[in-house]
Design a protein around this motif. Structure first.
Motif, PDB file in Angstrom:
ATOM      1  N   ASN A  19       0.828  -1.207   0.000  1.00  0.00           N
ATOM      2  CA  ASN A  19       0.000   0.000   0.000  1.00  0.00           C
ATOM      3  C   ASN A  19       0.863   1.258   0.000  1.00  0.00           C
ATOM      4  OD1 ASN A  19      -2.356  -1.503   0.014  1.00  0.00           O
ATOM      5  ND2 ASN A  19      -2.601  -1.418   2.229  1.00  0.00           N
ATOM      6  N   THR A  20       1.926   1.227   0.779  1.00  0.00           N
ATOM      7  CA  THR A  20       2.818   2.383   0.832  1.00  0.00           C
ATOM      8  C   THR A  20       3.525   2.585  -0.492  1.00  0.00           C
ATOM      9  OG1 THR A  20       3.184   2.185   3.223  1.00  0.00           O
ATOM     10  CG2 THR A  20       4.867   3.360   1.952  1.00  0.00           C
ATOM     11  N   ALA A  21       4.008   1.506  -1.094  1.00  0.00           N
ATOM     12  CA  ALA A  21       4.713   1.610  -2.379  1.00  0.00           C
ATOM     13  C   ALA A  21       3.801   2.211  -3.442  1.00  0.00           C
ATOM     14  CB  ALA A  21       5.208   0.234  -2.817  1.00  0.00           C
ATOM     15  N   LYS A  22       2.579   1.728  -3.499  1.00  0.00           N
ATOM     16  CA  LYS A  22       1.632   2.230  -4.495  1.00  0.00           C
ATOM     17  C   LYS A  22       1.272   3.687  -4.238  1.00  0.00           C
ATOM     18  CE  LYS A  22      -0.493  -2.246  -5.553  1.00  0.00           C
ATOM     19  NZ  LYS A  22      -1.731  -3.075  -5.485  1.00  0.00           N
ATOM     20  N   ALA A  23       1.106   4.032  -2.958  1.00  0.00           N
ATOM     21  CA  ALA A  23       0.750   5.409  -2.618  1.00  0.00           C
ATOM     22  C   ALA A  23       1.882   6.373  -2.970  1.00  0.00           C
ATOM     23  CB  ALA A  23       0.413   5.511  -1.127  1.00  0.00           C
ATOM     24  N   ILE A  24       3.128   5.961  -2.728  1.00  0.00           N
ATOM     25  CA  ILE A  24       4.275   6.801  -3.069  1.00  0.00           C
ATOM     26  C   ILE A  24       4.339   7.018  -4.576  1.00  0.00           C
ATOM     27  CG2 ILE A  24       6.802   6.888  -3.141  1.00  0.00           C
ATOM     28  CD1 ILE A  24       6.810   5.407  -0.455  1.00  0.00           C
ATOM     29  N   ALA A  25       4.188   5.937  -5.325  1.00  0.00           N
ATOM     30  CA  ALA A  25       4.247   6.035  -6.786  1.00  0.00           C
ATOM     31  C   ALA A  25       3.154   6.954  -7.319  1.00  0.00           C
ATOM     32  CB  ALA A  25       4.124   4.644  -7.399  1.00  0.00           C
ATOM     33  N   GLN A  26       1.965   6.833  -6.769  1.00  0.00           N
ATOM     34  CA  GLN A  26       0.848   7.663  -7.229  1.00  0.00           C
ATOM     35  C   GLN A  26       1.057   9.124  -6.837  1.00  0.00           C
ATOM     36  OE1 GLN A  26      -2.991   6.404  -5.797  1.00  0.00           O
ATOM     37  NE2 GLN A  26      -4.116   7.885  -7.030  1.00  0.00           N
ATOM     38  N   HIS A  27       1.485   9.373  -5.619  1.00  0.00           N
ATOM     39  CA  HIS A  27       1.654  10.740  -5.136  1.00  0.00           C
ATOM     40  C   HIS A  27       2.705  11.495  -5.943  1.00  0.00           C
ATOM     41  CE1 HIS A  27       1.598  13.995  -2.123  1.00  0.00           C
ATOM     42  NE2 HIS A  27       2.915  14.040  -2.291  1.00  0.00           N
ATOM     43  N   TYR A  28       3.795  10.817  -6.270  1.00  0.00           N
ATOM     44  CA  TYR A  28       4.890  11.469  -6.981  1.00  0.00           C
ATOM     45  C   TYR A  28       4.836  11.227  -8.496  1.00  0.00           C
ATOM     46  CZ  TYR A  28       6.916  12.503  -2.441  1.00  0.00           C
ATOM     47  OH  TYR A  28       7.123  12.978  -1.165  1.00  0.00           O
ATOM     48  N   GLU A  29       3.739  10.612  -8.931  1.00  0.00           N
ATOM     49  CA  GLU A  29       3.502  10.385 -10.364  1.00  0.00           C
ATOM     50  C   GLU A  29       4.667   9.632 -11.006  1.00  0.00           C
ATOM     51  OE1 GLU A  29       2.605  14.217 -12.030  1.00  0.00           O
ATOM     52  OE2 GLU A  29       0.609  14.275 -11.125  1.00  0.00           O
ATOM     53  N   LEU A  30       5.010   8.517 -10.394  1.00  0.00           N
ATOM     54  CA  LEU A  30       6.099   7.689 -10.875  1.00  0.00           C
ATOM     55  C   LEU A  30       5.556   6.449 -11.571  1.00  0.00           C
ATOM     56  CD1 LEU A  30       8.334   7.738  -7.667  1.00  0.00           C
ATOM     57  CD2 LEU A  30       8.779   8.986  -9.789  1.00  0.00           C
ATOM     58  N   SER A  31       6.154   6.093 -12.684  1.00  0.00           N
ATOM     59  CA  SER A  31       5.811   4.827 -13.314  1.00  0.00           C
ATOM     60  C   SER A  31       6.283   3.699 -12.412  1.00  0.00           C
ATOM     61  CB  SER A  31       6.495   4.707 -14.679  1.00  0.00           C
ATOM     62  OG  SER A  31       7.900   4.596 -14.520  1.00  0.00           O
ATOM     63  N   ASN A  32       5.787   2.484 -12.668  1.00  0.00           N
ATOM     64  CA  ASN A  32       6.213   1.352 -11.845  1.00  0.00           C
ATOM     65  C   ASN A  32       7.723   1.157 -11.915  1.00  0.00           C
ATOM     66  OD1 ASN A  32       3.548   1.000 -11.264  1.00  0.00           O
ATOM     67  ND2 ASN A  32       3.321  -0.958 -12.316  1.00  0.00           N
ATOM     68  N   GLU A  33       8.295   1.336 -13.129  1.00  0.00           N
ATOM     69  CA  GLU A  33       9.733   1.148 -13.298  1.00  0.00           C
ATOM     70  C   GLU A  33      10.522   2.197 -12.512  1.00  0.00           C
ATOM     71  OE1 GLU A  33       7.622  -0.768 -16.596  1.00  0.00           O
ATOM     72  OE2 GLU A  33       7.580   1.277 -15.795  1.00  0.00           O
ATOM     73  N   ARG A  34      10.116   3.454 -12.626  1.00  0.00           N
ATOM     74  CA  ARG A  34      10.811   4.516 -11.906  1.00  0.00           C
ATOM     75  C   ARG A  34      10.665   4.328 -10.398  1.00  0.00           C
ATOM     76  NH1 ARG A  34      10.568  10.408 -14.836  1.00  0.00           N
ATOM     77  NH2 ARG A  34      11.486   9.755 -16.827  1.00  0.00           N
ATOM     78  N   ALA A  35       9.464   4.006  -9.975  1.00  0.00           N
ATOM     79  CA  ALA A  35       9.223   3.819  -8.543  1.00  0.00           C
ATOM     80  C   ALA A  35      10.047   2.668  -7.988  1.00  0.00           C
ATOM     81  CB  ALA A  35       7.732   3.573  -8.303  1.00  0.00           C
ATOM     82  N   ALA A  36      10.110   1.582  -8.753  1.00  0.00           N
ATOM     83  CA  ALA A  36      10.833   0.402  -8.279  1.00  0.00           C
ATOM     84  C   ALA A  36      12.308   0.700  -8.084  1.00  0.00           C
ATOM     85  CB  ALA A  36      10.647  -0.750  -9.272  1.00  0.00           C
ATOM     86  N   HIS A  37      12.944   1.331  -9.075  1.00  0.00           N
ATOM     87  CA  HIS A  37      14.369   1.634  -8.949  1.00  0.00           C
ATOM     88  C   HIS A  37      14.630   2.644  -7.838  1.00  0.00           C
ATOM     89  CE1 HIS A  37      16.260  -0.610 -12.155  1.00  0.00           C
ATOM     90  NE2 HIS A  37      15.231  -0.342 -12.924  1.00  0.00           N
ATOM     91  N   LEU A  38      13.820   3.669  -7.773  1.00  0.00           N
ATOM     92  CA  LEU A  38      14.036   4.709  -6.762  1.00  0.00           C
ATOM     93  C   LEU A  38      13.828   4.166  -5.358  1.00  0.00           C
ATOM     94  CD1 LEU A  38      14.582   7.592  -5.925  1.00  0.00           C
ATOM     95  CD2 LEU A  38      12.211   8.153  -6.449  1.00  0.00           C
ATOM     96  N   MET A  39      12.744   3.426  -5.164  1.00  0.00           N
ATOM     97  CA  MET A  39      12.475   2.889  -3.829  1.00  0.00           C
ATOM     98  C   MET A  39      13.478   1.820  -3.430  1.00  0.00           C
ATOM     99  SD  MET A  39       8.322   2.712  -3.574  1.00  0.00           S
ATOM    100  CE  MET A  39       7.365   3.727  -4.706  1.00  0.00           C
ATOM    101  N   GLY A  40      13.936   1.029  -4.402  1.00  0.00           N
ATOM    102  CA  GLY A  40      14.948   0.027  -4.092  1.00  0.00           C
ATOM    103  C   GLY A  40      16.226   0.672  -3.599  1.00  0.00           C
TER     104      GLY A  40
END
Length: 199
Positions: A19-40
């Motif tokens: 839920n947190t990962a999805k919320a972060i991606a949505q809030h910052y308008e990140l694609s799944n690929e961008r969100a995955a690399h950044l959060m990792g």
């Protein structure tokens, strides 16, 4: 993590999950690929989202391992072991825009990707329109911990790499651009983030 969870509108329990990962991606308008690399990367560098300030409370042995050219022997670490302020003044003075020892100890790594040095903080403040962080860099730990990571990825064109998709070669390129020794850990963390978007 709780501060970030509050910002993105998800239950602030302090734990990173789907839920947190999805919320972060949505809030910052990140694609799944961008969100995955950044959060990792952010998860790795912050000790699984626990730390937003660099810990310079090193033993002499750790200093010699991390900075072998600067601290080749025990004698070179004298007065610096378990002395974060003195160590920061030693390793950061004269670098990264730190033209005084005061700046060197003030602008230690902060945020989820450990934004370090006066020049980087000044650039972040200008690009993000938050000049107050120059006088109060603690804001980088609290209010702008994730924003520092976003800025770093943008500044270093790491999202251009992430946009090519998530695969082993891209993980290596992204990780190597930041922390080469982090590859194995980041690969595991990245897979966890990717799984967050699976359902």
């Amino acid at each position: 993590m709780k501060k970030l969870q509050e910002k993105v509108g998800v239950g602030a329990d302090g734990h990173f999950g789907k839920n947190t990962a999805k919320a972060i991606a949505q809030h910052y308008e990140l694609s799944n690929e961008r969100a995955a690399h950044l959060m990792g990367q952010a998860s790795h560098e912050s000790g699984h989202w626990r730390h937003t300030r660099e810990n310079l409370n090193y033993s002499a042995e750790s200093m010699m391992r991390v900075w072998p050219s600067r601290f080749p022997d025990l004698a070179s670490t004298e007065g610096l072991a378990r002395n974060p302020k003195a160590l920061a003044e030693n390793v950061y003075f004269g670098r990264l825009g730190n033209d005084s020892k005061t700046k060197a100890s003030l602008y230690v790594g902060r945020g989820f990707l450990q934004l370090t040095g006066f020049s980087n903080v000044k650039a972040f403040a200008s690009d993000m329109g938050v000049p107050e962080v120059i006088e109060d860099p603690q804001l980088l730990e609290d209010e702008y911990a994730f924003e520092t990571a976003l800025w770093f990825f943008n500044k270093n064109k790491l999202f251009d790499i992430a946009d090519k998709g998530v695969n082993e070669e891209i993980i290596k390129k992204t990780s190597t651009r930041l922390y080469p020794e982090a590859f194995d850990n980041e690969e595991q963390l990245l897979k966890q983030v990717i799984n967050s978007f699976a359902t």
